[in-house]
Design a protein around this motif. Sequence first.
Motif, PDB file in Angstrom:
ATOM      1  N   MET A  53       0.823  -1.207   0.000  1.00 42.89           N
ATOM      2  CA  MET A  53       0.000   0.000   0.000  1.00 42.89           C
ATOM      3  C   MET A  53       0.862   1.264   0.000  1.00 42.89           C
ATOM      4  N   TYR A  54       1.877   1.271   0.845  1.00 43.00           N
ATOM      5  CA  TYR A  54       2.740   2.452   0.876  1.00 43.00           C
ATOM      6  C   TYR A  54       3.603   2.543  -0.372  1.00 43.00           C
ATOM      7  N   GLY A  55       3.853   1.402  -1.003  1.00 44.69           N
ATOM      8  CA  GLY A  55       4.521   1.433  -2.294  1.00 44.69           C
ATOM      9  C   GLY A  55       3.676   2.117  -3.350  1.00 44.69           C
ATOM     10  N   VAL A  56       2.374   1.842  -3.336  1.00 46.70           N
ATOM     11  CA  VAL A  56       1.464   2.508  -4.268  1.00 46.70           C
ATOM     12  C   VAL A  56       1.421   4.009  -3.990  1.00 46.70           C
ATOM     13  N   ILE A  57       1.408   4.386  -2.716  1.00 41.11           N
ATOM     14  CA  ILE A  57       1.400   5.806  -2.360  1.00 41.11           C
ATOM     15  C   ILE A  57       2.641   6.506  -2.908  1.00 41.11           C
TER      16      ILE A  57
ATOM     17  N   PRO B  14       4.646  11.182  -8.150  1.00 38.78           N
ATOM     18  CA  PRO B  14       4.899  11.996  -9.353  1.00 38.78           C
ATOM     19  C   PRO B  14       3.630  12.633  -9.920  1.00 38.78           C
ATOM     20  N   ALA B  15       2.540  11.861  -9.966  1.00 41.54           N
ATOM     21  CA  ALA B  15       1.285  12.416 -10.469  1.00 41.54           C
ATOM     22  C   ALA B  15       0.732  13.476  -9.522  1.00 41.54           C
TER      23      ALA B  15
ATOM     24  N   LEU C 280       3.369  11.209 -18.452  1.00 43.04           N
ATOM     25  CA  LEU C 280       4.753  10.960 -18.046  1.00 43.04           C
ATOM     26  C   LEU C 280       4.841  10.652 -16.559  1.00 43.04           C
ATOM     27  N   ALA C 281       4.164  11.452 -15.729  1.00 43.97           N
ATOM     28  CA  ALA C 281       4.191  11.233 -14.280  1.00 43.97           C
ATOM     29  C   ALA C 281       3.581   9.884 -13.912  1.00 43.97           C
ATOM     30  N   LEU C 282       2.505   9.508 -14.603  1.00 42.05           N
ATOM     31  CA  LEU C 282       1.856   8.222 -14.334  1.00 42.05           C
ATOM     32  C   LEU C 282       2.751   7.060 -14.733  1.00 42.05           C
ATOM     33  N   LEU C 283       3.495   7.209 -15.823  1.00 44.29           N
ATOM     34  CA  LEU C 283       4.409   6.152 -16.248  1.00 44.29           C
ATOM     35  C   LEU C 283       5.568   5.983 -15.273  1.00 44.29           C
ATOM     36  N   PHE C 284       6.014   7.068 -14.636  1.00 47.30           N
ATOM     37  CA  PHE C 284       7.015   6.949 -13.575  1.00 47.30           C
ATOM     38  C   PHE C 284       6.477   6.065 -12.445  1.00 47.30           C
ATOM     39  N   GLY C 285       5.206   6.275 -12.092  1.00 43.92           N
ATOM     40  CA  GLY C 285       4.584   5.452 -11.061  1.00 43.92           C
ATOM     41  C   GLY C 285       4.474   4.004 -11.474  1.00 43.92           C
ATOM     42  N   LEU C 286       4.130   3.756 -12.736  1.00 43.17           N
ATOM     43  CA  LEU C 286       4.045   2.384 -13.247  1.00 43.17           C
ATOM     44  C   LEU C 286       5.406   1.697 -13.169  1.00 43.17           C
ATOM     45  N   ALA C 287       6.449   2.394 -13.605  1.00 44.09           N
ATOM     46  CA  ALA C 287       7.799   1.816 -13.575  1.00 44.09           C
ATOM     47  C   ALA C 287       8.210   1.455 -12.147  1.00 44.09           C
ATOM     48  N   PHE C 288       7.887   2.335 -11.193  1.00 42.82           N
ATOM     49  CA  PHE C 288       8.224   2.068  -9.793  1.00 42.82           C
ATOM     50  C   PHE C 288       7.515   0.819  -9.292  1.00 42.82           C
ATOM     51  N   MET C 289       6.226   0.672  -9.586  1.00 46.57           N
ATOM     52  CA  MET C 289       5.476  -0.474  -9.084  1.00 46.57           C
ATOM     53  C   MET C 289       5.906  -1.769  -9.755  1.00 46.57           C
TER      54      MET C 289
ATOM     55  N   TYR D 239       8.957  -2.365 -10.964  1.00 50.25           N
ATOM     56  CA  TYR D 239      10.309  -2.660 -10.463  1.00 50.25           C
ATOM     57  C   TYR D 239      10.246  -3.300  -9.072  1.00 50.25           C
ATOM     58  N   ASN D 240       9.333  -2.809  -8.241  1.00 48.81           N
ATOM     59  CA  ASN D 240       9.204  -3.322  -6.874  1.00 48.81           C
ATOM     60  C   ASN D 240       8.197  -4.469  -6.767  1.00 48.81           C
ATOM     61  N   ARG D 241       7.710  -4.931  -7.908  1.00 46.59           N
ATOM     62  CA  ARG D 241       6.788  -6.064  -7.977  1.00 46.59           C
ATOM     63  C   ARG D 241       5.528  -5.849  -7.144  1.00 46.59           C
ATOM     64  N   ILE D 242       5.082  -4.609  -7.097  1.00 47.22           N
ATOM     65  CA  ILE D 242       3.822  -4.305  -6.416  1.00 47.22           C
ATOM     66  C   ILE D 242       2.651  -4.739  -7.288  1.00 47.22           C
ATOM     67  N   ILE D 243       2.786  -4.562  -8.588  1.00 47.93           N
ATOM     68  CA  ILE D 243       1.819  -5.065  -9.563  1.00 47.93           C
ATOM     69  C   ILE D 243       2.596  -5.797 -10.645  1.00 47.93           C
ATOM     70  N   THR D 244       1.869  -6.491 -11.528  1.00 47.54           N
ATOM     71  CA  THR D 244       2.475  -7.106 -12.708  1.00 47.54           C
ATOM     72  C   THR D 244       2.027  -6.341 -13.947  1.00 47.54           C
ATOM     73  N   TRP D 245       2.618  -6.666 -15.075  1.00 47.12           N
ATOM     74  CA  TRP D 245       2.362  -5.918 -16.307  1.00 47.12           C
ATOM     75  C   TRP D 245       1.040  -6.275 -16.961  1.00 47.12           C
ATOM     76  N   HIS D 246       0.411  -7.376 -16.551  1.00 48.47           N
ATOM     77  CA  HIS D 246      -0.690  -7.952 -17.331  1.00 48.47           C
ATOM     78  C   HIS D 246      -1.875  -7.005 -17.521  1.00 48.47           C
ATOM     79  N   ILE D 247      -2.336  -6.372 -16.454  1.00 44.94           N
ATOM     80  CA  ILE D 247      -3.519  -5.509 -16.563  1.00 44.94           C
ATOM     81  C   ILE D 247      -3.216  -4.210 -17.298  1.00 44.94           C
ATOM     82  N   PRO D 248      -2.187  -3.428 -16.892  1.00 47.87           N
ATOM     83  CA  PRO D 248      -1.921  -2.196 -17.638  1.00 47.87           C
ATOM     84  C   PRO D 248      -1.639  -2.441 -19.118  1.00 47.87           C
ATOM     85  N   ALA D 249      -0.818  -3.446 -19.421  1.00 47.66           N
ATOM     86  CA  ALA D 249      -0.453  -3.702 -20.817  1.00 47.66           C
ATOM     87  C   ALA D 249      -1.653  -4.138 -21.643  1.00 47.66           C
ATOM     88  N   SER D 250      -2.516  -4.977 -21.077  1.00 49.16           N
ATOM     89  CA  SER D 250      -3.674  -5.449 -21.845  1.00 49.16           C
ATOM     90  C   SER D 250      -4.689  -4.336 -22.075  1.00 49.16           C
ATOM     91  N   ILE D 251      -4.869  -3.451 -21.096  1.00 47.64           N
ATOM     92  CA  ILE D 251      -5.795  -2.327 -21.279  1.00 47.64           C
ATOM     93  C   ILE D 251      -5.259  -1.363 -22.331  1.00 47.64           C
TER      94      ILE D 251
END
Length: 330
Positions: free
Chosen positions: A22-26, A31-32, A204-213, A215-227
């Motif tokens: 959760m704090y990783g998502v925060i 950036p956003a 750009l700011a949102l993509l920084f957040g995606l890269a962080f999550m 890298y830290n394995r907070i989420i996987t690529w499957h949902i963002p990439a498929s959408i």
Amino acid sequence: MSKLIVSLSPHAHSRDSVERNMYGVIIALMPALLASFYFFGLGSLVVTTTSVGACCLFEWAINKYILKKKENTLHDGSAIITGLLLAFNLPSNLPVWIVLIGALFAIGVAKMTFGGLGNNIFNPALVGRAALLVAFPAQMTSWPKIGQWGAYLDAETGATPLSIINSAIRQGDVSLLDELPSSIELFLGSTNGGAGAMGEISGLALLFGLAFMLYNRIITWHIPASILGTVFVFAGLLHLSDSVYPDPISALFTGGLMLGAIFMATDYVTSPMTPKGQIIYGIAIGVLTVIIRNWGAYPEGVSFAILIMNAFTPLINNYVKPKRFGEVAK
């Protein structure tokens, strides 16, 4: 009676926990958040502070005085995330009292009614946004222009890129698309007219957040990439069939698509558990988003697409669930 057998040490151990993720998502949202402060100034500060504070207050009060729980759940960070995401889905000139109503719906109705974190069916922030959009459509579709750092309720508003696209499609007038900002302006957030919701301003700011999550394995690529991939392909096919539809790059960086795909569709509780299920879920969200955007009553469709697919998550989980160990295939 079967015995529980525990092997000898050492045992595998994971650093994962609810609080850590959760704090990783925060952190990924920072950036956003900073981009929204930069583009909207005082209005962004007021709306964000109100939303986060109200979400935390309502969760604490409901736990203490209605559910009579002794445990304080604020430490897990989920209420802060809900407050941030709700604020990111709102205009920066929204009155405080309307923000408070949205926070009450998000926490009181969408989250705590179902038993709190881990039990909610729908994404709480999107429920709050949907409730406000139905109850206060005029205030929720009044989008301030960027650069008015000291303005709040009196901020000058304008048409968003999605509104321009929607008008072009309904009127069949491709020349209206000339008013759209360039792809790089949409990517960075430098728009001339109304800028939309606070959290969707900078891809750009949102993509920084995606890269962080990622890298830290907070989420996987499957949902963002498929959408994002589905929207890119579907929007591209429509653009090839008729130039009145926006090009796929514009489709990606307008509205709340990036925000929804990265931070809201990936909610642990309301999204499928398996990679296969997440891809099915993401493709469906992408298709619904394009359909609602181009032929629905509202210019934006990603919020409704995510809420619709939240309802289908149990069915998707049931469809793609792995076979039990030792189960004979039929």
